[in-house]
Write a protein that holds these residues in place. Structure first.
Motif, PDB file in Angstrom:
ATOM      1  N   THR A 161       0.648  -1.351  -0.450  1.00  0.00           N
ATOM      2  CA  THR A 161       0.055  -0.091   0.443  1.00  0.00           C
ATOM      3  C   THR A 161       0.524   1.333  -0.147  1.00  0.00           C
ATOM      4  N   GLY A 162       0.466   2.976   0.163  1.00  0.00           N
ATOM      5  CA  GLY A 162       0.797   3.423  -0.069  1.00  0.00           C
ATOM      6  C   GLY A 162       0.718   4.920  -0.910  1.00  0.00           C
ATOM      7  N   PRO A 163       0.495   5.823  -0.944  1.00  0.00           N
ATOM      8  CA  PRO A 163       0.161   7.024  -1.967  1.00  0.00           C
ATOM      9  C   PRO A 163       0.235   6.459  -3.567  1.00  0.00           C
ATOM     10  N   PRO A 164      -0.759   7.409  -4.296  1.00  0.00           N
ATOM     11  CA  PRO A 164      -0.871   7.034  -5.636  1.00  0.00           C
ATOM     12  C   PRO A 164       0.712   7.496  -6.263  1.00  0.00           C
ATOM     13  N   GLY A 165       1.361   6.744  -7.426  1.00  0.00           N
ATOM     14  CA  GLY A 165       2.511   6.794  -7.785  1.00  0.00           C
ATOM     15  C   GLY A 165       4.268   6.832  -6.843  1.00  0.00           C
ATOM     16  N   ALA A 166       3.568   5.598  -6.052  1.00  0.00           N
ATOM     17  CA  ALA A 166       4.468   5.845  -5.193  1.00  0.00           C
ATOM     18  C   ALA A 166       5.654   4.707  -5.510  1.00  0.00           C
ATOM     19  N   GLY A 167       4.475   3.453  -6.871  1.00  0.00           N
ATOM     20  CA  GLY A 167       5.220   2.721  -7.270  1.00  0.00           C
ATOM     21  C   GLY A 167       4.967   1.376  -6.836  1.00  0.00           C
ATOM     22  N   LYS A 168       3.631   1.006  -6.829  1.00  0.00           N
ATOM     23  CA  LYS A 168       3.323   0.437  -6.021  1.00  0.00           C
ATOM     24  C   LYS A 168       3.184  -1.227  -7.008  1.00  0.00           C
ATOM     25  N   SER A 169       2.833  -1.104  -8.171  1.00  0.00           N
ATOM     26  CA  SER A 169       2.513  -1.563  -9.034  1.00  0.00           C
ATOM     27  C   SER A 169       4.274  -2.757  -9.551  1.00  0.00           C
ATOM     28  N   THR A 170       5.214  -0.681  -9.813  1.00  0.00           N
ATOM     29  CA  THR A 170       6.082  -1.313 -10.308  1.00  0.00           C
ATOM     30  C   THR A 170       7.280  -2.288  -8.985  1.00  0.00           C
ATOM     31  N   LEU A 171       6.675  -2.508  -7.829  1.00  0.00           N
ATOM     32  CA  LEU A 171       7.810  -2.689  -6.983  1.00  0.00           C
ATOM     33  C   LEU A 171       7.253  -4.163  -7.352  1.00  0.00           C
ATOM     34  N   VAL A 172       5.651  -4.557  -7.104  1.00  0.00           N
ATOM     35  CA  VAL A 172       5.090  -5.989  -7.356  1.00  0.00           C
ATOM     36  C   VAL A 172       5.272  -6.424  -8.382  1.00  0.00           C
ATOM     37  N   ASN A 173       5.428  -5.901  -9.686  1.00  0.00           N
ATOM     38  CA  ASN A 173       5.640  -6.055 -10.387  1.00  0.00           C
ATOM     39  C   ASN A 173       8.362  -7.126 -10.372  1.00  0.00           C
ATOM     40  N   SER A 174       8.903  -6.008  -9.686  1.00  0.00           N
ATOM     41  CA  SER A 174      10.035  -6.308  -9.291  1.00  0.00           C
ATOM     42  C   SER A 174       9.995  -7.242  -8.234  1.00  0.00           C
ATOM     43  N   LEU A 175       9.076  -8.036  -7.245  1.00  0.00           N
ATOM     44  CA  LEU A 175       9.225  -9.247  -7.260  1.00  0.00           C
ATOM     45  C   LEU A 175       8.919 -10.115  -7.956  1.00  0.00           C
ATOM     46  N   LEU A 176       7.876 -10.502  -8.568  1.00  0.00           N
ATOM     47  CA  LEU A 176       7.633 -11.508  -9.182  1.00  0.00           C
ATOM     48  C   LEU A 176       8.446 -11.431  -9.625  1.00  0.00           C
ATOM     49  N   GLN A 177       9.656 -10.581 -10.751  1.00  0.00           N
ATOM     50  CA  GLN A 177      10.265 -11.648 -10.485  1.00  0.00           C
ATOM     51  C   GLN A 177      11.511 -12.278 -10.400  1.00  0.00           C
ATOM     52  N   ALA A 178      11.506 -11.441  -9.285  1.00  0.00           N
ATOM     53  CA  ALA A 178      12.342 -12.236  -8.652  1.00  0.00           C
ATOM     54  C   ALA A 178      11.951 -13.487  -7.660  1.00  0.00           C
ATOM     55  N   LEU A 179      11.160 -13.739  -7.781  1.00  0.00           N
ATOM     56  CA  LEU A 179      10.445 -14.955  -7.179  1.00  0.00           C
ATOM     57  C   LEU A 179       9.895 -16.147  -7.722  1.00  0.00           C
TER      58      LEU A 179
END
Lengths: 299, 299
Positions: free
Chosen positions: B52-70
């Motif tokens: 979670t976090g404010p809009p524009g913080a990059g939540k989706s991009t972070l999830v994408n990066s977590l997926l990449q790693a996992l």
């Protein structure tokens, strides 16, 4: 109960001490609070104006500027709603320092409301408190969210007029925020509009707003709350929206939400988190915890 | 009911088509959905990580990066929760474009959940859906908020581990956001940490976090999600927090919230906004509308 009838009479005369006592009574569900709520005259229609938006947008400063413009001729109540945290019951930020110049003004009543911590319970409590405040002869009631802002949409369901305050920096986020914000905003206020990016931001926001085909044309207003620039236009828009509501179906929707929240709060009145916790601990220690078993036993 | 038993069996084998069908069943409360929920084995403990976090913080991009790693070694589910708007029932943003590179990956299941529009109902629905997802043999379940972010605290009450994603620009807002955010965050992630202001921001945030005296020391992690920098440390912190929860009282608190929301949803099941609206319209037209009269008749 006689003393509560007396309280109601004093409320109607705009007595602040009585108002403060009545709010405390409702906030803490002190004895007689049910009687109080059910015996308020229901003929008051003071506009409730929600002031919401992301942290740092200048909501408090805007409210301060609105007070500055209004207090010479109008009676104004300000409720600062602090969503606080669900894990920290009753925590009170309440340092409404920026508004302090009006704390003692005879036409102003300011009160900080801490979240009661209960997810879902905050709305019902705010509705109840607003019912009380509406008795006390104010011309305007502002309900401002403080802090994280997760209750933005909740407030929008309670206020008659929802003002969403934003700052130009959020420019590239307009698209992201569109979904929820566009539909809760009755009035957009772009604060700190003396910044360089302001015009582009206002233009983007205005074009998004105009995609909206609802019967109310949402205005996008520029202001610089610290300098009291644009405040008069905000008040004008609030008055216009208040008149619009008289004939609008939105008024029914607001009442529906009110009733829904109050029914929910009443139906959940005998469900206490501490009791649930006890049951869960017992069941876990006995090795027989079952989520829906427990849910069904409480329904 | 036999077909639902079959669905449950397939779920437990990690069949995505069955999972999608079961989620749809729960989301839309299709016939048999009660039976489904009450017959899920309750022995699954897949960690649910809220992003979670404010809009524009990059939540989706972070999830994408977590997926990449996992994804090479782990099965991961991602639920994108779109709080949408209370006035726009069932609206689905759902353009999870940035995550599309993993849509077809055999170890990834991605689903967008629209808010059901009901204030208070979103939590219960998410809890129910998570119960279903937990059956399907994932190693991690991410629940990401999309859009306005008013449901930040709600998600925090449901996820086992809440990651709050922020960006350095919010620097001067740290103090403002302290109240709610400090207490929902199990892990702070400062994304876009290659920006100039990042170090100051991280330092400020860290000093605030260290004021906190809870048993869990909230880490403040830097990352640049677009470049997959810092993602490994985020995963490490999530695993560490998952282990911490096993012995913590926080686990009970999460269960209490779950039970509370589900009981509330059940108790309010027969209360429909449209019915309330009808009653209000009738009473207003007859001139006998009374807020608490109507509330009491529905309790």
């Amino acid at each position: 109960l006689q003393s509560i009838d007396f309280l109601i009479t004093n409320l109607a005369q705009g007595n602040y001490a009585s108002l403060a006592r009545a709010i405390t009574m409702v906030e803490n569900e002190l004895p007689g609070y049910d009687y109080l709520l059910r015996n308020l005259p229901t003929n008051r229609n003071t506009p409730v104006i929600g002031i919401t938006g992301p942290p740092g947008a200048g909501k408090s400063t805007l409210v301060n500027s609105l007070l500055q413009a209004l207090v010479s001729k109008h009676k104004v109540a300000v409720l600062s709603v602090d969503p606080s945290s669900p894990f920290n019951l009753g925590a009170l930020l309440g340092d409404r320092i920026r508004m302090s110049e009006f704390y003692l003004h005879p036409n102003v009543f300011i009160r900080s409301l801490a979240s009661r911590g209960a997810l879902g319970g905050v709305c019902a409590k705010l509705i109840e408190i607003l019912e009380v405040v509406q008795q006390a002869n104010f011309d305007y009631i502002f309900a401002e969210t403080v802090g994280v802002g997760q209750s933005e949409l909740d407030i929008a369901g309670i206020a008659n007029t929802t003002c969403v305050v934003m700052v130009p920096e959020a420019g590239d986020e307009v698209q992201t925020m569109k979904a929820g914000i566009m539909e809760i905003a009755d009035i957009f206020i772009v604060n700190k509009a003396d910044r360089a990016e302001a015009d582009t931001f206002v233009r983007n926001l205005t074009s998004l707003v105009h995609d909206n085909t609802s019967e109310w044309a949402v205005p996008v207003l520029k202001c610089v709350a610290t300098k009291h620039v644009g405040t008069a236009e905000v008040i004008e828009a609030i008055v216009k929206h208040t008149h619009f509501l008289i004939t609008s179906d939105r008024k029914i929707q607001l009442l529906v939400d009110k009733v829904f929240h109050l029914v929910q709060a009443q139906r959940m009145r005998n469900v206490h988190r501490s009791d649930i916790g006890e049951k869960i601990r017992t069941q876990l220690s006995q090795g027989n915890f079952n989520l829906y078993g427990l849910v069904d036993s409480l329904v």
